[in-house]
Write a protein that holds these residues in place. Structure first.
Motif, PDB file in Angstrom:
ATOM      1  N   THR A 157       0.838  -1.205   0.000  1.00 13.01           N
ATOM      2  CA  THR A 157       0.000   0.000   0.000  1.00 13.01           C
ATOM      3  C   THR A 157       0.874   1.257   0.000  1.00 13.01           C
ATOM      4  O   THR A 157       0.448   2.303  -0.475  1.00 13.01           O
ATOM      5  CB  THR A 157      -0.933  -0.008   1.225  1.00 13.01           C
ATOM      6  N   TYR A 159       3.406   1.753  -1.850  1.00 15.94           N
ATOM      7  CA  TYR A 159       3.668   2.039  -3.261  1.00 15.94           C
ATOM      8  C   TYR A 159       2.512   2.842  -3.856  1.00 15.94           C
ATOM      9  O   TYR A 159       2.711   3.764  -4.657  1.00 15.94           O
ATOM     10  CB  TYR A 159       3.857   0.719  -4.015  1.00 15.94           C
ATOM     11  N   LEU A 160       1.294   2.496  -3.449  1.00 14.19           N
ATOM     12  CA  LEU A 160       0.118   3.214  -3.967  1.00 14.19           C
ATOM     13  C   LEU A 160       0.199   4.692  -3.586  1.00 14.19           C
ATOM     14  O   LEU A 160      -0.310   5.556  -4.290  1.00 14.19           O
ATOM     15  CB  LEU A 160      -1.174   2.601  -3.419  1.00 14.19           C
ATOM     16  N   ASP A 161       0.871   4.985  -2.480  1.00 11.81           N
ATOM     17  CA  ASP A 161       1.010   6.377  -2.023  1.00 11.81           C
ATOM     18  C   ASP A 161       2.362   6.983  -2.366  1.00 11.81           C
ATOM     19  O   ASP A 161       2.719   8.045  -1.849  1.00 11.81           O
ATOM     20  CB  ASP A 161       0.786   6.441  -0.507  1.00 11.81           C
ATOM     21  N   ASP A 191      12.332   3.593  -9.313  1.00 13.74           N
ATOM     22  CA  ASP A 191      11.000   3.328  -8.757  1.00 13.74           C
ATOM     23  C   ASP A 191      10.976   1.929  -8.147  1.00 13.74           C
ATOM     24  O   ASP A 191      11.959   1.193  -8.234  1.00 13.74           O
ATOM     25  CB  ASP A 191       9.879   3.541  -9.787  1.00 13.74           C
ATOM     26  N   TRP A 199      -6.704  -1.639  -1.742  1.00 13.68           N
ATOM     27  CA  TRP A 199      -6.412  -2.455  -2.928  1.00 13.68           C
ATOM     28  C   TRP A 199      -7.525  -2.383  -3.970  1.00 13.68           C
ATOM     29  O   TRP A 199      -7.322  -2.809  -5.105  1.00 13.68           O
ATOM     30  CB  TRP A 199      -6.184  -3.914  -2.537  1.00 13.68           C
ATOM     31  N   THR A 248      -8.841   0.230  -5.227  1.00 19.37           N
ATOM     32  CA  THR A 248      -8.744   1.442  -6.053  1.00 19.37           C
ATOM     33  C   THR A 248      -8.205   1.066  -7.428  1.00 19.37           C
ATOM     34  O   THR A 248      -7.729  -0.053  -7.637  1.00 19.37           O
ATOM     35  CB  THR A 248      -7.766   2.424  -5.402  1.00 19.37           C
ATOM     36  N   GLU A 249      -8.241   2.039  -8.348  1.00 17.82           N
ATOM     37  CA  GLU A 249      -7.746   1.776  -9.707  1.00 17.82           C
ATOM     38  C   GLU A 249      -6.265   1.368  -9.689  1.00 17.82           C
ATOM     39  O   GLU A 249      -5.872   0.376 -10.298  1.00 17.82           O
ATOM     40  CB  GLU A 249      -7.937   3.037 -10.558  1.00 17.82           C
ATOM     41  N   LYS A 250      -5.425   2.136  -8.953  1.00 17.04           N
ATOM     42  CA  LYS A 250      -3.995   1.806  -8.894  1.00 17.04           C
ATOM     43  C   LYS A 250      -3.766   0.485  -8.153  1.00 17.04           C
ATOM     44  O   LYS A 250      -2.866  -0.281  -8.503  1.00 17.04           O
ATOM     45  CB  LYS A 250      -3.196   2.935  -8.218  1.00 17.04           C
ATOM     46  N   ALA A 302      -4.542  -2.246 -10.596  1.00 14.68           N
ATOM     47  CA  ALA A 302      -3.484  -2.310 -11.618  1.00 14.68           C
ATOM     48  C   ALA A 302      -2.230  -2.971 -11.043  1.00 14.68           C
ATOM     49  O   ALA A 302      -1.498  -3.669 -11.752  1.00 14.68           O
ATOM     50  CB  ALA A 302      -3.151  -0.909 -12.117  1.00 14.68           C
ATOM     51  N   THR A 303      -1.995  -2.787  -9.756  1.00 13.95           N
ATOM     52  CA  THR A 303      -0.755  -3.274  -9.127  1.00 13.95           C
ATOM     53  C   THR A 303      -0.836  -4.749  -8.742  1.00 13.95           C
ATOM     54  O   THR A 303       0.145  -5.485  -8.885  1.00 13.95           O
ATOM     55  CB  THR A 303      -0.447  -2.425  -7.866  1.00 13.95           C
ATOM     56  N   TYR A 363      -2.548  -8.192 -13.789  1.00 10.58           N
ATOM     57  CA  TYR A 363      -1.106  -8.076 -13.546  1.00 10.58           C
ATOM     58  C   TYR A 363      -0.447  -9.456 -13.499  1.00 10.58           C
ATOM     59  O   TYR A 363       0.664  -9.649 -13.965  1.00 10.58           O
ATOM     60  CB  TYR A 363      -0.808  -7.325 -12.243  1.00 10.58           C
TER      61      TYR A 363
END
Lengths: 364, 364
Positions: free
Chosen positions: A139, A141-143, A166, A331, A333-335, A338-339, A344
């Motif tokens: 999480t 990474y999402l931020d 990254d 988790w 959310t859109e990102k 995607a993650t 994936y």
């Protein structure tokens, strides 16, 4: 603030293995490491996230690599000390506390082993609320929290301090190094401040793990159905009951990948479940429909005891109950999707929340 | 002490490509990097090893990776600046001078590009007296000099600071990281003192490279046979003359591996040469006998101009002369042969000095 002793470790280990959805390494090895460290150094202080100063330097402790390798290469705890020491040296600042990066056997226990040895507190928060196989799948990474500076190290004494553009690059380079270093390494990465962990982490994960472990332990003593009690504790759903008929597992590019097949029993007779995993269980489906898919949690429990079974512990003939648990909202959310969503991992299905899939199944 | 300007760079590049025995990357790209840096920053000071203080911190500059990849991923020079900067920061000491790690296209030129940009002198010494594909294949390794602390970095800005238990582990981990980082990376490793370089390096390599380049350049002007002149300059032997009939080359695990076949011409009619390479040319044999094997040098020259041809430059139909050159005596020791001899590379032949093989061939 409270103390974590041996009984708490036993319960947390069981709960972590369940939320670890099959991954995160052997819970038994992790537990032994933690118990040994507490035996030698005394109980560990557990802090709620609210008890951590906003500017405190906090670093999760974790291993990366294939659990099937960890089984043959038991970590001594020295590597964790070494990578933490190297990271502190680089940052020029003492680490205030550690915490688990994820729920899962070894990685839930490692923070306690390290904390006991270094005299640090553990914070009741993690970066997944479950387990995932890759470094950027947190999480944090999402931020936008950077994984580097990151130190990885093996039991021989080799270390690498990574600085990457990254977190996906951290994953790539650390994974390749881990494979060279013998399949698994100890990590000191995702250093952050107390405020970052509060904002971007998943609080209360250890408390939940302990409750799960306790529930399963007491169910036997109290003669109640362990699985029903667990489902209440985690807010989950029974997806399937069956017997393992086939297990196809191989270790490639540092991961334990494969598929387990279950033949239905009881209400599920005539049905077959396919469970796909990549360190963690990621997708459960029958011939007719999808039951649960990542990032929602899929746990395999022993039908008798309710104890969680890891991917490497799935054996031909075992009678299991497969359960699904909604993941943390971060988790969904859109990102997030995607993650760590099905696309994936290469599964050509759309993410649908497990509670919707269950509802659909009931109305069919 | 003398200045290295553009003409010297041109000559050194040719000589380095020849001693690079087919490896070390594209000499043209390396030359462009060095010429550009000298154009912008002025000539570079070249020091003899005797001019370097014994306690001076000296660090070779090099890239690692498959030359076939470097062709598509031209280094900007910025990565070299970055990895050197990171190593200096870690060591807490300024680097006094740089030098080539090996003879070979890119790696002979990189020290000049870096030295011009950072205002450092270059030392006339290297760690191979030729080129080799792996990090531990340096004379420094024979004398127990550690490769780490080692910094590797790519053109995107990813870096790793490695600390390993020995140089073979540096090679393994750096190689795996390099493959992830896009196939090639810039290195700052094998930091040492002036005295170490004097004791364990190969002195005068750049002077020899320049003489080779000059010999080939002037042969044309003076209308003498370039190859005969080169053989005199390097103390080498003509092994074969032929036309390339087949070239089998692939990039795997970060190396350009393969075999080139040559059909004999002139005195060598009816004979076929097999030339095996792994970045560098490592073994030359006909159907009848072994002509030259690593660590002795095998160079492929254009039959017309005498200019060296790299493994990636070998083309179907090219008319070539293959020459053999005795390696530095440091490589002919027991540890030298174990480190870079034919057995290490998987060729089931005993090392025999090229001069003995030539003598045997003449008396047959």
């Amino acid at each position: 603030m409270r103390k974590i002793g041996k009984q708490e470790i036993e319960d947390i280990a069981v709960g972590a293995a369940l939320l670890g959805t099959g991954g995160g390494g052997d819970p038994y090895i992790g537990k032994l490491m933690a118990l040994q460290a507490i035996e030698e150094n005394g109980p560990v202080t557990l802090l709620d996230i609210d008890e951590v100063p906003e500017d405190a330097l906090v670093v999760p402790s974790s291993m990366m690599g294939a659990p099937t390798v960890m089984l043959e290469k038991v970590p001594s705890g020295e590597e964790a000390m070494e990578v933490f020491g190297k990271l502190e040296e680089f940052l020029g600042e003492d680490i205030y506390a550690t915490f688990p990066i994820e729920a899962g056997g070894v990685n839930s226990m490692l923070p306690f082993a390290l904390a006991a040895r270094r005299g640090l507190p553990v914070i009741d928060a993690d970066g997944m609320g479950r387990a995932f196989p890759e470094l950027q799948m947190v999480t944090f990474y999402l931020d936008g929290i950077q994984a580097t500076p990151a130190v990885i190290g093996d039991e021989k004494g080799n270390t690498a301090l990574l600085s990457t553009i990254d977190n996906v690059w951290t994953e790539r380079i650390a994974r390749a190094s881990a494979i060279q270093m013998g399949g698994s390494v100890m990590n000191a990465m995702y250093s952050m401040r107390g405020k970052n962990l509060k904002d971007s982490g998943i609080a209360g994960i250890l408390k939940l793990e302990e409750e799960i472990g306790k529930t399963i332990r007491l169910a036997k003593a109290n003669n109640v159905n362990a699985i029903q009690e667990v489902l209440k504790t985690v807010g989950g759903f029974e997806l399937f009951r069956g017997k393992v008929t086939d297990i196809d597992r191989k270790t490639e590019t540092g991961f334990a990948r494969g598929t387990a097949s279950f033949e239905g029993i009881g209400d599920y007779k005539e049905e077959t479940l396919q469970l796909r995993f990549q360190n963690e269980h990621l997708l459960a489906q029958t011939d007719r429909r999808l039951l649960c898919v990542t990032p929602d949690l899929i746990a395999v429990l022993d039908a008798e005891t309710g104890l969680p079974i890891t991917t490497e512990g799935i054996r031909y003939g075992s009678r299991c109950v497969v359960i699904g648990i909604p993941c943390h909202e971060k988790w969904r959310t859109e990102k997030g999707i995607a993650t760590v969503g099905p696309k994936y991992f290469g599964y050509d299905v759309e993410y649908t929340p497990v509670e919707e899939l269950v509802r659909k199944g009931e109305t069919e």
